[in-house]
Design a protein around this motif. Structure first.
Motif, PDB file in Angstrom:
ATOM      1  N   GLU A   4       0.730  -1.029   0.128  1.00  0.00           N
ATOM      2  CA  GLU A   4       0.056  -0.103   0.119  1.00  0.00           C
ATOM      3  C   GLU A   4       0.995   1.221   0.165  1.00  0.00           C
ATOM      4  OE1 GLU A   4      -2.539  -3.375   1.842  1.00  0.00           O
ATOM      5  OE2 GLU A   4      -0.500  -2.524   1.901  1.00  0.00           O
ATOM      6  N   ASP A   5       1.942   1.126   0.643  1.00  0.00           N
ATOM      7  CA  ASP A   5       2.775   2.228   0.648  1.00  0.00           C
ATOM      8  C   ASP A   5       3.243   2.910  -0.658  1.00  0.00           C
ATOM      9  OD1 ASP A   5       2.975   2.418   3.448  1.00  0.00           O
ATOM     10  OD2 ASP A   5       5.091   1.313   3.600  1.00  0.00           O
ATOM     11  N   LEU A   6       3.400   1.848  -1.726  1.00  0.00           N
ATOM     12  CA  LEU A   6       3.564   2.364  -2.920  1.00  0.00           C
ATOM     13  C   LEU A   6       2.937   3.548  -3.614  1.00  0.00           C
ATOM     14  CD1 LEU A   6       4.692  -1.375  -4.501  1.00  0.00           C
ATOM     15  CD2 LEU A   6       6.172   0.331  -3.821  1.00  0.00           C
ATOM     16  N   ALA A   7       1.657   3.550  -3.160  1.00  0.00           N
ATOM     17  CA  ALA A   7       0.857   4.563  -3.596  1.00  0.00           C
ATOM     18  C   ALA A   7       0.912   5.735  -2.800  1.00  0.00           C
ATOM     19  CB  ALA A   7      -0.804   3.964  -3.539  1.00  0.00           C
ATOM     20  N   ASP A   8       1.523   6.022  -1.926  1.00  0.00           N
ATOM     21  CA  ASP A   8       1.653   7.071  -1.090  1.00  0.00           C
ATOM     22  C   ASP A   8       2.335   8.131  -1.840  1.00  0.00           C
ATOM     23  OD1 ASP A   8       2.742   8.914   0.870  1.00  0.00           O
ATOM     24  OD2 ASP A   8       2.438   7.526   2.166  1.00  0.00           O
ATOM     25  N   PRO A   9       2.132   9.431  -1.784  1.00  0.00           N
ATOM     26  CA  PRO A   9       2.447  10.773  -2.700  1.00  0.00           C
ATOM     27  C   PRO A   9       4.015  10.961  -2.183  1.00  0.00           C
ATOM     28  CG  PRO A   9       0.357  10.965  -1.920  1.00  0.00           C
ATOM     29  CD  PRO A   9       0.696   9.803  -1.246  1.00  0.00           C
ATOM     30  N   LYS A  10       4.463  10.283  -1.014  1.00  0.00           N
ATOM     31  CA  LYS A  10       5.756  10.677  -0.749  1.00  0.00           C
ATOM     32  C   LYS A  10       6.812  10.122  -1.708  1.00  0.00           C
ATOM     33  CE  LYS A  10       6.753   7.072   2.398  1.00  0.00           C
ATOM     34  NZ  LYS A  10       7.122   6.583   3.892  1.00  0.00           N
ATOM     35  N   TRP A  11       6.127   9.046  -2.509  1.00  0.00           N
ATOM     36  CA  TRP A  11       7.179   8.522  -3.396  1.00  0.00           C
ATOM     37  C   TRP A  11       6.945   8.950  -4.819  1.00  0.00           C
ATOM     38  CZ3 TRP A  11      10.555   5.924  -1.388  1.00  0.00           C
ATOM     39  CH2 TRP A  11      10.653   5.319  -0.125  1.00  0.00           C
ATOM     40  N   GLU A  12       6.163  10.027  -4.949  1.00  0.00           N
ATOM     41  CA  GLU A  12       6.221  10.589  -6.445  1.00  0.00           C
ATOM     42  C   GLU A  12       7.596  10.698  -7.120  1.00  0.00           C
ATOM     43  OE1 GLU A  12       4.149  14.726  -8.562  1.00  0.00           O
ATOM     44  OE2 GLU A  12       4.190  14.544  -6.251  1.00  0.00           O
ATOM     45  N   GLY A  13       7.537  10.409  -8.423  1.00  0.00           N
ATOM     46  CA  GLY A  13       8.923  10.446  -9.182  1.00  0.00           C
ATOM     47  C   GLY A  13       9.904   9.588  -8.543  1.00  0.00           C
ATOM     48  N   ARG A  14       9.665   8.689  -7.930  1.00  0.00           N
ATOM     49  CA  ARG A  14      10.706   7.766  -7.144  1.00  0.00           C
ATOM     50  C   ARG A  14      10.555   6.353  -7.618  1.00  0.00           C
ATOM     51  NH1 ARG A  14      11.021   9.593  -0.910  1.00  0.00           N
ATOM     52  NH2 ARG A  14      13.163   8.409  -1.260  1.00  0.00           N
ATOM     53  N   ILE A  15       9.551   5.822  -8.343  1.00  0.00           N
ATOM     54  CA  ILE A  15       9.318   4.520  -8.381  1.00  0.00           C
ATOM     55  C   ILE A  15       9.737   4.032  -9.895  1.00  0.00           C
ATOM     56  CG2 ILE A  15       7.510   2.568  -8.435  1.00  0.00           C
ATOM     57  CD1 ILE A  15       6.215   3.982  -6.325  1.00  0.00           C
ATOM     58  N   GLY A  68     -10.702  -0.412  -4.665  1.00  0.00           N
ATOM     59  CA  GLY A  68      -9.446   0.148  -3.802  1.00  0.00           C
ATOM     60  C   GLY A  68      -8.112  -0.383  -4.597  1.00  0.00           C
ATOM     61  N   ALA A  69      -8.126  -1.192  -5.586  1.00  0.00           N
ATOM     62  CA  ALA A  69      -7.179  -1.682  -6.628  1.00  0.00           C
ATOM     63  C   ALA A  69      -6.945  -0.625  -7.570  1.00  0.00           C
ATOM     64  CB  ALA A  69      -7.141  -3.033  -7.086  1.00  0.00           C
ATOM     65  N   LYS A  70      -8.094  -0.171  -8.020  1.00  0.00           N
ATOM     66  CA  LYS A  70      -7.853   0.879  -8.993  1.00  0.00           C
ATOM     67  C   LYS A  70      -7.416   2.145  -8.462  1.00  0.00           C
ATOM     68  CE  LYS A  70     -10.676   3.564 -12.345  1.00  0.00           C
ATOM     69  NZ  LYS A  70     -12.012   3.886 -12.876  1.00  0.00           N
ATOM     70  N   THR A  71      -7.695   2.731  -7.318  1.00  0.00           N
ATOM     71  CA  THR A  71      -7.230   3.666  -6.677  1.00  0.00           C
ATOM     72  C   THR A  71      -5.658   3.484  -6.390  1.00  0.00           C
ATOM     73  OG1 THR A  71      -9.113   4.360  -5.622  1.00  0.00           O
ATOM     74  CG2 THR A  71      -7.185   5.138  -4.397  1.00  0.00           C
ATOM     75  N   TRP A  72      -5.318   2.424  -5.912  1.00  0.00           N
ATOM     76  CA  TRP A  72      -3.984   1.899  -5.945  1.00  0.00           C
ATOM     77  C   TRP A  72      -3.039   2.078  -6.876  1.00  0.00           C
ATOM     78  CZ3 TRP A  72      -0.872  -2.402  -7.437  1.00  0.00           C
ATOM     79  CH2 TRP A  72       0.326  -2.326  -6.777  1.00  0.00           C
ATOM     80  N   LEU A  73      -3.791   1.584  -8.087  1.00  0.00           N
ATOM     81  CA  LEU A  73      -2.997   1.774  -9.329  1.00  0.00           C
ATOM     82  C   LEU A  73      -2.871   2.948  -9.662  1.00  0.00           C
ATOM     83  CD1 LEU A  73      -4.737  -1.249 -11.302  1.00  0.00           C
ATOM     84  CD2 LEU A  73      -2.247  -1.025 -10.866  1.00  0.00           C
ATOM     85  N   GLU A  74      -3.852   3.959  -9.563  1.00  0.00           N
ATOM     86  CA  GLU A  74      -3.526   5.371 -10.043  1.00  0.00           C
ATOM     87  C   GLU A  74      -2.405   5.696  -9.059  1.00  0.00           C
ATOM     88  OE1 GLU A  74      -8.287   6.100 -11.433  1.00  0.00           O
ATOM     89  OE2 GLU A  74      -7.650   6.578  -9.130  1.00  0.00           O
ATOM     90  N   GLY A  75      -2.431   5.789  -7.971  1.00  0.00           N
ATOM     91  CA  GLY A  75      -1.334   6.044  -6.989  1.00  0.00           C
ATOM     92  C   GLY A  75      -0.103   5.699  -7.319  1.00  0.00           C
ATOM     93  N   VAL A  76       0.085   4.382  -7.538  1.00  0.00           N
ATOM     94  CA  VAL A  76       1.462   3.866  -8.007  1.00  0.00           C
ATOM     95  C   VAL A  76       2.026   4.891  -9.373  1.00  0.00           C
ATOM     96  CG1 VAL A  76       2.741   1.967  -8.723  1.00  0.00           C
ATOM     97  CG2 VAL A  76       1.053   1.623  -6.855  1.00  0.00           C
ATOM     98  N   ILE A  89      12.903   3.275  -5.658  1.00  0.00           N
ATOM     99  CA  ILE A  89      12.477   1.970  -5.408  1.00  0.00           C
ATOM    100  C   ILE A  89      11.936   1.420  -6.341  1.00  0.00           C
ATOM    101  CG2 ILE A  89      11.975   2.398  -2.802  1.00  0.00           C
ATOM    102  CD1 ILE A  89       9.159   2.799  -3.374  1.00  0.00           C
ATOM    103  N   ALA A  90      11.696   0.121  -6.531  1.00  0.00           N
ATOM    104  CA  ALA A  90      11.431  -0.833  -7.524  1.00  0.00           C
ATOM    105  C   ALA A  90      10.719  -2.019  -7.307  1.00  0.00           C
ATOM    106  CB  ALA A  90      12.351  -1.101  -8.669  1.00  0.00           C
ATOM    107  N   VAL A  91       9.851  -2.615  -7.877  1.00  0.00           N
ATOM    108  CA  VAL A  91       9.239  -3.752  -7.693  1.00  0.00           C
ATOM    109  C   VAL A  91       9.945  -5.131  -8.514  1.00  0.00           C
ATOM    110  CG1 VAL A  91       7.239  -5.223  -7.472  1.00  0.00           C
ATOM    111  CG2 VAL A  91       6.775  -2.730  -6.866  1.00  0.00           C
TER     112      VAL A  91
END
Length: 336
Positions: A142-153, A178-186, A212-214
């Protein structure tokens, strides 16, 4: 055998040469040649049975359907539960009953009807820059969609099977919306357009393109053993993220017996071999994957990355979410 000439023609399309041996088994595989050869060599050495492999990049199901009963393929060797399930759903496999395989493969990692069997597991983890990401800064998917990672993934294509399976797990835990919101955030946090494979994402971290990367766990072992890629691996830490209130997403590599299987007896011998201790040790040491057989340990290097608790979501449940996951990935234009 009728399979030899047919497979020689079919395999030629896949760029493999097939020697004329009486004892053989024919495999269609989505796995990379360097991951499979140590296993096929070990099987041939032990049994004298030649393994002919057609390495495919796409279209395996369509090919098997088109070939029908004339297919030269005995076995399908692939990764990802959704791909295994797709082969079964297409009606081109047959069930296997084997006390050996049943003893080697835990119930959670085999089809209840015996159409597919897991061979290894791998975790979908986070590679984090040693220099730019603090310990504990990212701990969940869930952290991957946090705005603090903007431009960092960085990540590979959202439509790749590995990421589709991860999105399927998000659907299971948070529902479609919830998954759609997560995808948009990532997507909003991506440093660049999705591209390359999992190793390419680690290279991008090393190059400073993202933080960071998956990726899958076993790529770390592969990179550490490659002189050119070792610096990439040394630039990151492995983080085993979890879903909130759950575990770490895992997937499998697996095998299935085709419906046509012209060399069925040899194919069964290979299935039993691949689930046995000798092959599982090869998987652990050569491929840096987690063995699936009971009482088998991962390679010491893999163990050094730390322990994790696998998510307990049923793999067949994830396979059932595949179509919805793909639809959501395309709706948000993840790769755009």
């Amino acid at each position: 055998m009728r399979s030899l000439k047919t497979f020689a023609m079919a395999a030629a399309l896949g760029g493999v040469a097939v020697p004329a041996l009486a004892e053989e088994v024919n495999v269609y595989s989505y796995r990379q040649p360097e991951l499979i050869k140590p296993l096929t060599d070990a099987f041939t050495e032990e049994t004298g049975i030649k393994v002919n492999v057609a390495y495919l990049k796409k279209g395996m199901v369509e090919r098997l359907v088109a070939e029908g009963d004339r297919s030269p393929a005995d076995l399908v060797l692939t990764v990802d539960i959704s791909r295994l399930n797709a082969v079964v759903d297409a009606g081109v496999t047959q069930p296997v009953v084997s006390d050996v395989i049943a003893a080697n493969v835990p119930e959670a990692y085999r089809d209840p009807e015996g159409h597919w069997f897991g061979l290894t597991t791998r975790a979908r983890i986070i590679y984090a820059s040693k220099d730019r990401v603090a310990d504990g800064e990212v701990t969940t998917y869930e952290d991957l969609a946090d705005p603090k990672w903007e431009g960092r993934i960085c990540t590979r294509s959202g439509t790749h099977a590995y990421n589709v399976a991860l999105t399927s797990a998000v659907i299971e835990h948070h529902g479609a919306e919830g998954a759609k919101t997560w995808l948009e955030g990532v997507k909003s946090n991506l440093a660049r357009k999705p591209q390359g494979n999992d190793r390419a994402q680690v290279k991008a971290i090393w190059a400073g393109e993202c933080d960071i990367a998956v990726g899958n766990t076993y790529y770390m072992g592969k990179m550490l053993k490659d002189k050119e890629q070792q610096a990439w691996a040394d630039s990151v830490n492995i983080v085993f993220p979890t879903f909130e209130g759950a575990g770490t997403h895992v997937n499998i590599s697996g095998i299935a017996l085709t419906k046509a299987a012209p060399n069925k007896d040899n194919a069964l011998k290979m299935m039993e071999f691949l689930t046995g201790s000798k092959a599982q040790e090869v998987y652990a040491s050569a491929n840096f994957e987690y063995p699936i057989a009971p009482n088998m340990e991962a390679d010491p290097l893999v163990q050094s990355w730390g322990e994790f608790t696998p998510d307990d979501v049923n793999l067949m449940t994830l396979a059932g979410h595949r179509s919805e996951a793909l639809k959501l990935i395309e709706e948000v234009d993840f790769d755009g």
